[in-house]
Write a protein that holds these residues in place. Structure first.
Motif, PDB file in Angstrom:
ATOM      1  N   ILE A  99       0.857  -1.186   0.000  1.00 18.90           N
ATOM      2  CA  ILE A  99       0.000   0.000   0.000  1.00 18.90           C
ATOM      3  C   ILE A  99       0.892   1.235   0.000  1.00 18.90           C
ATOM      4  CG2 ILE A  99      -1.778   1.277   1.258  1.00 18.90           C
ATOM      5  CD1 ILE A  99      -2.667  -1.365   2.493  1.00 18.90           C
ATOM      6  N   ALA A 100       0.640   2.157  -0.917  1.00 23.31           N
ATOM      7  CA  ALA A 100       1.525   3.317  -1.096  1.00 23.31           C
ATOM      8  C   ALA A 100       1.676   4.138   0.181  1.00 23.31           C
ATOM      9  CB  ALA A 100       1.007   4.195  -2.230  1.00 23.31           C
ATOM     10  N   ASP A 101       0.622   4.241   0.971  1.00 24.85           N
ATOM     11  CA  ASP A 101       0.648   5.089   2.167  1.00 24.85           C
ATOM     12  C   ASP A 101       1.387   4.456   3.343  1.00 24.85           C
ATOM     13  OD1 ASP A 101      -1.323   6.171   0.433  1.00 24.85           O
ATOM     14  OD2 ASP A 101      -2.230   7.220   2.100  1.00 24.85           O
ATOM     15  N   VAL A 102       1.795   3.201   3.214  1.00 25.09           N
ATOM     16  CA  VAL A 102       2.429   2.481   4.326  1.00 25.09           C
ATOM     17  C   VAL A 102       3.945   2.590   4.225  1.00 25.09           C
ATOM     18  CG1 VAL A 102       2.779   0.234   5.394  1.00 25.09           C
ATOM     19  CG2 VAL A 102       0.506   0.893   4.608  1.00 25.09           C
ATOM     20  N   ARG A 103       4.555   3.146   5.261  1.00 30.26           N
ATOM     21  CA  ARG A 103       6.020   3.224   5.302  1.00 30.26           C
ATOM     22  C   ARG A 103       6.617   1.956   5.901  1.00 30.26           C
ATOM     23  NH1 ARG A 103       9.308   4.700   9.379  1.00 30.26           N
ATOM     24  NH2 ARG A 103       7.578   5.560  10.583  1.00 30.26           N
ATOM     25  N   GLU A 104       5.970   1.435   6.929  1.00 25.42           N
ATOM     26  CA  GLU A 104       6.500   0.255   7.612  1.00 25.42           C
ATOM     27  C   GLU A 104       5.345  -0.505   8.236  1.00 25.42           C
ATOM     28  OE1 GLU A 104       8.896   0.650  11.370  1.00 25.42           O
ATOM     29  OE2 GLU A 104      10.522   0.157   9.991  1.00 25.42           O
ATOM     30  N   VAL A 105       5.478  -1.831   8.314  1.00 24.48           N
ATOM     31  CA  VAL A 105       4.400  -2.632   8.901  1.00 24.48           C
ATOM     32  C   VAL A 105       5.000  -3.822   9.639  1.00 24.48           C
ATOM     33  CG1 VAL A 105       4.100  -3.972   6.771  1.00 24.48           C
ATOM     34  CG2 VAL A 105       2.244  -3.871   8.433  1.00 24.48           C
ATOM     35  N   THR A 106       4.383  -4.158  10.766  1.00 29.41           N
ATOM     36  CA  THR A 106       4.771  -5.331  11.540  1.00 29.41           C
ATOM     37  C   THR A 106       3.523  -6.177  11.766  1.00 29.41           C
ATOM     38  OG1 THR A 106       6.493  -4.081  12.683  1.00 29.41           O
ATOM     39  CG2 THR A 106       5.818  -6.156  13.681  1.00 29.41           C
ATOM     40  N   VAL A 107       3.653  -7.485  11.516  1.00 29.82           N
ATOM     41  CA  VAL A 107       2.526  -8.404  11.693  1.00 29.82           C
ATOM     42  C   VAL A 107       2.917  -9.446  12.738  1.00 29.82           C
ATOM     43  CG1 VAL A 107       0.958 -10.028  10.571  1.00 29.82           C
ATOM     44  CG2 VAL A 107       1.837  -8.063   9.289  1.00 29.82           C
ATOM     45  N   THR A 108       2.079  -9.594  13.766  1.00 24.94           N
ATOM     46  CA  THR A 108       2.363 -10.554  14.829  1.00 24.94           C
ATOM     47  C   THR A 108       1.104 -11.353  15.172  1.00 24.94           C
ATOM     48  OG1 THR A 108       1.906  -8.853  16.499  1.00 24.94           O
ATOM     49  CG2 THR A 108       4.202  -9.179  15.868  1.00 24.94           C
ATOM     50  N   ARG A 109       1.319 -12.504  15.788  1.00 24.19           N
ATOM     51  CA  ARG A 109       0.212 -13.314  16.307  1.00 24.19           C
ATOM     52  C   ARG A 109       0.015 -12.979  17.780  1.00 24.19           C
ATOM     53  NH1 ARG A 109       3.692 -16.819  13.639  1.00 24.19           N
ATOM     54  NH2 ARG A 109       2.895 -17.703  11.670  1.00 24.19           N
ATOM     55  N   GLU A 110      -1.223 -12.781  18.161  1.00 20.70           N
ATOM     56  CA  GLU A 110      -1.560 -12.547  19.566  1.00 20.70           C
ATOM     57  C   GLU A 110      -2.469 -13.692  20.006  1.00 20.70           C
ATOM     58  OE1 GLU A 110      -4.272  -9.252  21.344  1.00 20.70           O
ATOM     59  OE2 GLU A 110      -2.244  -8.415  21.277  1.00 20.70           O
ATOM     60  N   ALA A 118       0.478  -3.775  12.794  1.00 18.67           N
ATOM     61  CA  ALA A 118       0.894  -2.444  13.251  1.00 18.67           C
ATOM     62  C   ALA A 118       1.490  -1.687  12.075  1.00 18.67           C
ATOM     63  CB  ALA A 118       1.909  -2.564  14.384  1.00 18.67           C
ATOM     64  N   VAL A 119       0.856  -0.574  11.722  1.00 18.68           N
ATOM     65  CA  VAL A 119       1.223   0.191  10.531  1.00 18.68           C
ATOM     66  C   VAL A 119       1.846   1.520  10.933  1.00 18.68           C
ATOM     67  CG1 VAL A 119       0.291   1.412   8.520  1.00 18.68           C
ATOM     68  CG2 VAL A 119      -0.543  -0.869   9.093  1.00 18.68           C
ATOM     69  N   ALA A 120       2.911   1.901  10.230  1.00 19.37           N
ATOM     70  CA  ALA A 120       3.459   3.255  10.319  1.00 19.37           C
ATOM     71  C   ALA A 120       3.204   3.923   8.976  1.00 19.37           C
ATOM     72  CB  ALA A 120       4.955   3.224  10.629  1.00 19.37           C
TER      73      ALA A 120
END
Length: 253
Positions: A99-110, A118-120
């Motif tokens: 996604i163009a607007d996303v600088r960084e993303v973290t995906v985790t299992r809870e 979690a999107v920056a």
């Protein structure tokens, strides 16, 4: 005497049977322990990898302000009911990162049931006109969001034909280095090549900036020089400035 002998014989037979059973148990004990262990492992594998006990029931998106969470969820494509351990977090991350607007993303299992994304978001530092469209430019030189009209609090970047991604990166680096009080005095940034960046100030003067190298130092030098309202040779306003070599700044003739 006969009765005592018979009782002793019975005790002997019982003792012999116990010894026999003990020997058999010693032989079968490792086998039974292995079977129990295999059963426990198989049950755990089924519970985690295949059952609905630890399956996805929720996907939570954090860190979004301007970007709709629904867009992130659509790109992530996490299917409810998928066992949590089988969610490919790397693939989810790659899809959201696209996604163009996303600088960084973290995906985790809870555990036990949630995927957390979690999107920056990218933050605009300038507005650039590309093909007649006003686009946001972030500090890394990435073009993303669109505007109907340029926000008043963002400097504009204009480019000459043929200026590529590297030129935009240089412009973004220059704009990011400007302190707030200086940025508000800039009307727009002109980019010809990666080594030819200029600031056009709101008072009409032009500042030759050069490349993005030493931009912090150039900004300090420029602030000091702007206080010296030296007139241009034509006498029709303040003189243009050259800070492309910050150690030898000058007013342009």
């Amino acid at each position: 005497m006969a009765e005592r002998a018979e009782a002793a014989a019975r005790r002997s037979r019982r003792a012999f049977a116990r010894r026999q059973w003990g020997r058999r148990w010693l032989r079968w004990k490792p086998v039974l322990a292995t079977l129990v262990l295999v059963g426990v492992v198989a049950g755990a594998v089924w519970l985690v990898w295949f059952s609905q006990v630890l399956a996805v029931t929720a996907v939570r998106v954090t860190g979004t302000d301007d970007l709709p969470s629904a867009e992130v969820l659509s790109a992530a494509r996490v299917v409810d009911g998928t066992p949590l351990v089988r969610v490919d977090v790397d693939s989810v991350r790659s899809r959201v990162q696209a996604i163009a607007d996303v600088r960084e993303v973290t995906v985790t299992r809870e555990w036990p049931h949630t995927v957390v994304i979690a999107v920056a978001e990218r933050e605009p530092v300038a507005v650039v006109d590309i093909g007649g469209r006003l686009r946001a430019l972030d500090q890394e030189g990435v073009v993303f969001d669109s505007y109907r009209s340029a926000p008043a609090d963002l400097p504009r970047v204009t480019t000459q034909a043929g200026a590529g991604r590297e030129a935009l990166e240089e412009a973004a680096s220059v704009v990011s280095a400007l302190p707030d009080d200086l940025a508000t005095r800039v009307d727009h940034v002109e980019v010809a090549t990666v080594d030819q960046v200029s600031l056009v100030m709101r008072d009409g003067r032009t500042v030759a900036w050069g490349s993005a190298d030493d931009s912090d130092l150039k900004a300090e030098v420029l602030v000091a020089m702007l206080e010296d309202a030296q007139p241009s040779p034509g006498g029709d306003g303040p003189a243009d400035i050259d800070v492309s070599v910050p150690g030898r700044p000058s007013f342009l003739p």
